[in-house]
Design a protein around this motif. Structure first.
Motif, PDB file in Angstrom:
ATOM      1  N   LEU A   1       0.819  -1.204   0.000  1.00  0.00           N
ATOM      2  CA  LEU A   1       0.000   0.000   0.000  1.00  0.00           C
ATOM      3  C   LEU A   1       0.859   1.263   0.000  1.00  0.00           C
ATOM      4  O   LEU A   1       0.522   2.262  -0.629  1.00  0.00           O
ATOM      5  CB  LEU A   1      -0.905  -0.011   1.241  1.00  0.00           C
ATOM      6  CG  LEU A   1      -1.788   1.207   1.456  1.00  0.00           C
ATOM      7  CD1 LEU A   1      -2.785   1.351   0.324  1.00  0.00           C
ATOM      8  CD2 LEU A   1      -2.518   1.092   2.779  1.00  0.00           C
ATOM      9  N   MET A   2       1.977   1.215   0.684  1.00  0.00           N
ATOM     10  CA  MET A   2       2.828   2.405   0.749  1.00  0.00           C
ATOM     11  C   MET A   2       3.344   2.783  -0.632  1.00  0.00           C
ATOM     12  O   MET A   2       3.482   3.959  -0.969  1.00  0.00           O
ATOM     13  CB  MET A   2       4.007   2.152   1.694  1.00  0.00           C
ATOM     14  CG  MET A   2       3.604   2.110   3.146  1.00  0.00           C
ATOM     15  SD  MET A   2       3.010   3.711   3.691  1.00  0.00           S
ATOM     16  CE  MET A   2       1.537   3.261   4.570  1.00  0.00           C
TER      17      MET A   2
ATOM     18  N   ALA B   1       8.499   4.188   5.175  1.00  0.00           N
ATOM     19  CA  ALA B   1       7.745   3.138   5.859  1.00  0.00           C
ATOM     20  C   ALA B   1       7.915   1.794   5.167  1.00  0.00           C
ATOM     21  O   ALA B   1       7.825   0.749   5.789  1.00  0.00           O
ATOM     22  CB  ALA B   1       6.256   3.510   5.907  1.00  0.00           C
ATOM     23  N   HIS B   2       8.198   1.833   3.885  1.00  0.00           N
ATOM     24  CA  HIS B   2       8.292   0.581   3.127  1.00  0.00           C
ATOM     25  C   HIS B   2       9.685  -0.047   3.162  1.00  0.00           C
ATOM     26  O   HIS B   2       9.829  -1.260   3.155  1.00  0.00           O
ATOM     27  CB  HIS B   2       7.889   0.832   1.681  1.00  0.00           C
ATOM     28  CG  HIS B   2       8.394  -0.204   0.731  1.00  0.00           C
ATOM     29  ND1 HIS B   2       7.835  -1.459   0.618  1.00  0.00           N
ATOM     30  CD2 HIS B   2       9.429  -0.197  -0.126  1.00  0.00           C
ATOM     31  CE1 HIS B   2       8.499  -2.149  -0.274  1.00  0.00           C
ATOM     32  NE2 HIS B   2       9.473  -1.412  -0.750  1.00  0.00           N
ATOM     33  N   LEU B   3      10.707   0.771   3.191  1.00  0.00           N
ATOM     34  CA  LEU B   3      12.063   0.259   3.054  1.00  0.00           C
ATOM     35  C   LEU B   3      12.411  -0.769   4.110  1.00  0.00           C
ATOM     36  O   LEU B   3      12.021  -0.650   5.261  1.00  0.00           O
ATOM     37  CB  LEU B   3      13.071   1.401   3.159  1.00  0.00           C
ATOM     38  CG  LEU B   3      13.300   2.282   1.930  1.00  0.00           C
ATOM     39  CD1 LEU B   3      14.371   3.301   2.253  1.00  0.00           C
ATOM     40  CD2 LEU B   3      13.708   1.450   0.737  1.00  0.00           C
ATOM     41  N   GLY B   4      13.206  -1.766   3.706  1.00  0.00           N
ATOM     42  CA  GLY B   4      13.690  -2.735   4.679  1.00  0.00           C
ATOM     43  C   GLY B   4      14.623  -2.084   5.686  1.00  0.00           C
ATOM     44  O   GLY B   4      14.686  -2.459   6.845  1.00  0.00           O
TER      45      GLY B   4
ATOM     46  N   ARG C   1       3.490  -1.165   9.793  1.00  0.00           N
ATOM     47  CA  ARG C   1       4.340  -0.256   9.038  1.00  0.00           C
ATOM     48  C   ARG C   1       3.803   0.066   7.654  1.00  0.00           C
ATOM     49  O   ARG C   1       4.081   1.109   7.105  1.00  0.00           O
ATOM     50  CB  ARG C   1       5.724  -0.893   8.894  1.00  0.00           C
ATOM     51  CG  ARG C   1       6.852   0.047   9.031  1.00  0.00           C
ATOM     52  CD  ARG C   1       8.071  -0.707   9.463  1.00  0.00           C
ATOM     53  NE  ARG C   1       8.450  -1.661   8.432  1.00  0.00           N
ATOM     54  CZ  ARG C   1       9.452  -1.464   7.564  1.00  0.00           C
ATOM     55  NH1 ARG C   1      10.150  -0.364   7.600  1.00  0.00           N
ATOM     56  NH2 ARG C   1       9.739  -2.367   6.676  1.00  0.00           N
ATOM     57  N   GLU C   2       3.074  -0.861   7.076  1.00  0.00           N
ATOM     58  CA  GLU C   2       2.579  -0.605   5.710  1.00  0.00           C
ATOM     59  C   GLU C   2       1.069  -0.735   5.680  1.00  0.00           C
ATOM     60  O   GLU C   2       0.500  -1.241   4.738  1.00  0.00           O
ATOM     61  CB  GLU C   2       3.250  -1.589   4.747  1.00  0.00           C
ATOM     62  CG  GLU C   2       4.761  -1.526   4.827  1.00  0.00           C
ATOM     63  CD  GLU C   2       5.463  -2.118   3.624  1.00  0.00           C
ATOM     64  OE1 GLU C   2       5.335  -1.568   2.525  1.00  0.00           O
ATOM     65  OE2 GLU C   2       6.147  -3.143   3.784  1.00  0.00           O
ATOM     66  N   GLY C   3       0.446  -0.255   6.703  1.00  0.00           N
ATOM     67  CA  GLY C   3      -0.984  -0.475   6.877  1.00  0.00           C
ATOM     68  C   GLY C   3      -1.844   0.710   6.497  1.00  0.00           C
ATOM     69  O   GLY C   3      -1.371   1.808   6.192  1.00  0.00           O
ATOM     70  N   ILE C   4      -3.138   0.444   6.523  1.00  0.00           N
ATOM     71  CA  ILE C   4      -4.141   1.438   6.122  1.00  0.00           C
ATOM     72  C   ILE C   4      -4.119   2.632   7.064  1.00  0.00           C
ATOM     73  O   ILE C   4      -4.247   3.789   6.629  1.00  0.00           O
ATOM     74  CB  ILE C   4      -5.540   0.790   6.108  1.00  0.00           C
ATOM     75  CG1 ILE C   4      -5.571  -0.359   5.093  1.00  0.00           C
ATOM     76  CG2 ILE C   4      -6.604   1.807   5.775  1.00  0.00           C
ATOM     77  CD1 ILE C   4      -6.858  -1.115   5.075  1.00  0.00           C
TER      78      ILE C   4
END
Lengths: 158, 391, 274
Positions: free
Chosen positions: B20-21, B74-77, B356-359
């Motif tokens: 989502l991000m 927020a997405h990056l490892g 972390r990658e949520g709505i």
């Protein structure tokens, strides 16, 4: 030009920031970066120094001569010891044994290679378990039976 | 382990990497680019009927620009390593362009907003005390020149920045499209049309955003809505929406017509996995309905009262905002729902609610720019009446 | 790459050079956690916690010069029996997390009408079971796959930070310290060779057992294969068997139309394989 003092201040501020960024960046680029390409060359050494887990059949021979010789003449000569047992690192450290090597006598292990599958080339010895053991289809296959007729290190093939 | 796989997937292909991000990021930069274009239509192309939204759109562009890196982090490892992109940017990668482009574009937009509001900033600095005075004096860079010549200089620089800003905005958003379009491994993404589709879609979303913001803002602050402005926005919106949807359809139609390897998987992808989100939301609801609504506004102007026209335009803009989000979703998620084996699909992706990658985080990221604009408005008004000079 | 004689290994060890013995010692010492896991029969390998990492920045074996080698890989499909030994060996050698694969095996069942049934249960790690496809199968085979270490690879091209790179000896590796976990390379790989490691959050894939081949050992997968399906070649060597095969026999690569120039060649590849 007149009345542009504020513009110049802004420009100087931005330029100062840009210069700082460029200088700062220079210090943050890791050593060995760019030596052989766009990457950190020291990474190769890190990969090279990862620990070895498997030793290969030749690492088993020094302590297990008899098994090695028996295996050499049999049909499993090309099967690495570690495939059926476990990697060297589980069992030995240098010349010292640290743990028993796991021994798996299950039908499941032998089946991973020898179960009859259409996709397996015909040159590979493969069986249907029920046929081979002369069981009815409904009978369950007993476990650990393969080794009773076929010594795993030198399986006799009739 | 993975009960909802159909067909054959490569064993590593069962995970969806871009979530989502990564749907949100192009959406946000699209709003940034689009809002900037609206402002440029006034500043560079002299569309005077858009004066009421010139400031609003510039500040909206900046507000969304400020949150643009958040979905990426927020997405990056390893978000703490994200600086690597500016320390050792690998420029053969479109993604490496982000560091430089974002920095340059942010500088440009900040300068634009600063020049727009410089006179007001000086005024506030003169009229306040203590911390507020210090803050606004700093913002004015210690220069209190409000003369006619200075304003003239401001105006000329602003026009220059706005002109440079148009290609900059195109690159800021276009590079994202190129990032997808240049991945030859992905049958759904790989097309030269991708950057163009993203860009036109971005402008659509930006104009739609301004339409919605403007009307809402005017209503909430008890001011009248400028009819000519809304009419102009509607025309631009209609045109960009038509171009966007045409391009999106062209890509699919070409794939279907050529019947090459890609269509083997993309066809079933659209008709089964993306049936609701693509055909339903993006095309029928998101494109057809606004096309008709805006068509009414543009072509049947004499038959509509102002409030009715405003409402229809507002609705169409709202729907288009959803359409553009659906397009991002379908591209990003849709491109990952099938395996590179070209023979299998993963189950559809459902984003987590928290995490972390949520709505929840996505909603927060989208709401922050509105908060920023509200705070901004308290000190430096967004509406047009306040700016008497270059607007 | 011959191992030096053992009688002066202590001296060389003192000088910081790596001998086979010291390597094994380090390997065993560092892997006590993994050993426990293997002995208890648990197949999930935990990266990190129980595993002491090899000393970072340890000097490379002095005898190895990456610019003096050029590796290629060969897979002979007609010999593969789908036993999965290679997948298991790779998993153990490289602590590959469960559910992710640095190498895997696919099985193809193809009927006369062209109907294809393809499967790869857990990557083929535990072998395959008999499969009834419903149509008469006229052609079936196993296809082992791994990272192709392409020469014109999109994964290196698309890496934004220079974490994914091509070594002088023709491998593609990922710098685990530089990778930011953006997953662009995972998207870019047409072969599905890459994944993001669930614990290190960096891109991970087959490294051609770089820690082994640079010491003259074979990769774990090649060593484990009982049928000689997989072969490693070094085109710099004068009488390299793999180079000879590639130069003289009908070999294929995966997805040639994408022009990634893979360095993993296949003998006996059929057109159904993507």
């Amino acid at each position: 030009m007149e009345h542009t003092k504020h513009i110049w201040r802004a420009v100087i501020l931005l330029l100062a920031f840009a210069v700082l960024a460029v200088i700062g960046r220079h210090f943050l680029v890791p050593e060995t970066f760019g030596e052989h390409g766009f990457y950190r060359y020291a990474s190769l050494a890190e990969f090279m120094s990862k620990p070895l887990v498997h030793g290969g059949a030749e690492s088993c021979t020094p302590c297990h001569q008899e098994i090695a010789s028996a295996k050499q003449t049999g049909k499993h000569a090309s099967v690495s010891c570690e495939v059926c047992h476990a990697p060297l690192a589980v069992h030995a450290s240098g010349e010292e044994k640290i743990a028993d090597m796991p021994v798996d006598r299950s039908v499941r292990l032998c089946s991973t290679c020898h179960l009859r599958l259409i996709a397996r080339p015909e040159t590979m010895p493969q069986i249907d378990l029920h046929e081979h053991l002369e069981l009815e289809r409904s009978e369950p296959v007993p476990d650990m039976v393969c080794g009773l007729c076929h010594p795993p290190h030198a399986p006799q093939v009739e | 382990m993975h009960p909802e796989l159909t067909g054959f997937l490569f064993p590593n292909d069962v995970h969806i990497m871009w979530s989502l991000m990564i749907v949100l990021y192009p959406y946000v930069t699209g709003l940034v680019a689009g809002a900037f274009i609206v402002s440029s239509l006034y500043h560079v192309f002299g569309r005077h009927e858009l004066r009421p939204v010139a400031r609003l759109s510039m500040v909206a562009s900046l507000s969304f620009l400020l949150v643009a890196p958040l979905p990426l982090l927020a997405h990056l490892g390893h978000p703490l390593r994200s600086l690597n992109i500016v320390i050792t940017p690998h420029f053969t990668s479109a993604m490496a362009a982000f560091g430089l482009i974002y920095a340059l574009y942010l500088t440009l937009v900040v300068l634009e907003v600063w020049l727009l509001y410089r006179i007001e900033i000086i005024k506030i600095a003169r009229q306040s005390r203590g911390l507020k005075r210090a803050l606004f004096a700093t913002l004015a860079l210690g220069v209190y020149d409000t003369s006619e010549e200075a304003r003239h200089v401001d105006h000329r620089v602003m026009v220059l920045l706005a002109a440079v800003g148009i290609p900059a905005a195109c690159i800021l958003h276009g590079y994202v499209g190129f990032m997808f379009g240049s991945v030859k491994a992905n049958a759904f993404w790989s097309t030269p049309l991708m950057p163009i589709i993203f860009l036109f879609s971005a402008v659509t979303s930006g104009v739609a955003l301004i339409m919605v913001l403007y009307q809402a803002f005017m209503k909430l602050s008890g001011r009248g809505i400028d009819g000519a402005c809304v009419q102009s926005l509607s025309r631009w919106l209609w045109m960009f929406a038509i171009l966007t949807v045409s391009l999106e359809l062209l890509e699919i139609v070409t794939l279907a017509y050529e019947r090459s390897d890609e269509w083997l998987i993309v066809g079933p992808l659209i008709s089964s996995k993306l049936a609701l989100s693509f055909i339903g939301v993006q095309m029928v609801f998101g494109s057809l309905i606004p096309f008709l609504l805006l068509g009414i506004v543009v072509l049947m102007r004499p038959f509509l009262t102002d409030p009715l026209r405003n409402t229809i335009a507002f609705l169409a803009a709202l729907i288009l905002l959803i359409q553009v989000f659906a397009m991002r979703w379908n591209v990003v998620i849709g491109g990952q729902v099938f395996s590179k084996s070209m023979r299998g699909f993963r189950a559809s992706y459902t984003p987590e609610l928290f995490g972390r990658e949520g709505i929840a985080l996505a909603l927060v990221i989208v709401l922050v720019p509105f908060v920023v604009m509200t705070v901004f408005n308290r000190y430096l008004p967004l509406h047009e009446d306040a700016g008497r000079t270059q607007g | 790459m011959n191992q030096p004689a053992d009688d002066n290994h202590l001296e060389r060890e003192a000088q910081g050079q790596l001998t086979r013995r010291s390597l094994l010692r380090r390997a065993a010492a560092g892997l006590s956690g993994v050993a426990v896991v293997i002995l208890t029969g648990e197949e999930a390998y935990v990266w990190g916690s129980a595993f002491q990492e090899a000393p970072q920045g340890a000097p490379a074996p002095v005898s190895y010069d990456p610019t003096k080698h050029h590796y290629v890989y060969l897979v002979d499909i007609d010999k593969c029996i789908g036993c999965g030994s290679c997948v298991r060996a790779c998993e153990r050698e490289n602590q590959v997390p469960s559910g992710y694969f640095r190498t895997w095996i696919e099985r193809y069942h193809i009927s006369r009408t062209g109907n294809e049934v393809i499967d790869s249960p857990n990557g083929g790690r535990d072998g395959f079971e008999a499969l009834v496809t419903g149509e008469l199968v006229t052609k079936s085979f196993f296809v082992p796959k791994l990272c192709n270490h392409c020469s014109l690879t999109p994964c290196v091209q698309l890496c934004p930070v220079g974490a994914s790179y091509r070594t002088p000896d023709n491998l593609i590796l990922v710098d685990e310290q530089r990778c930011i976990g953006c997953s662009y390379c995972v998207q870019a790989c047409p072969y599905g060779s890459r994944f993001i490691h669930p614990e290190t959050h960096t891109a991970s894939k087959c490294t051609l057992c770089y820690h082994r081949i640079t010491k003259g050992l074979l990769t774990a997968c090649i060593q484990a294969c009982p049928r000689g399906v997989r072969k490693l070649g070094d085109t710099v060597k004068a009488d390299d068997e793999v180079s000879e095969i590639i130069a003289t026999r009908h070999v294929h690569v995966l997805k040639p139309e994408l022009l990634t120039d893979p360095n993993c060649y296949y003998l006996g590849l059929s057109h159904e394989v993507r």
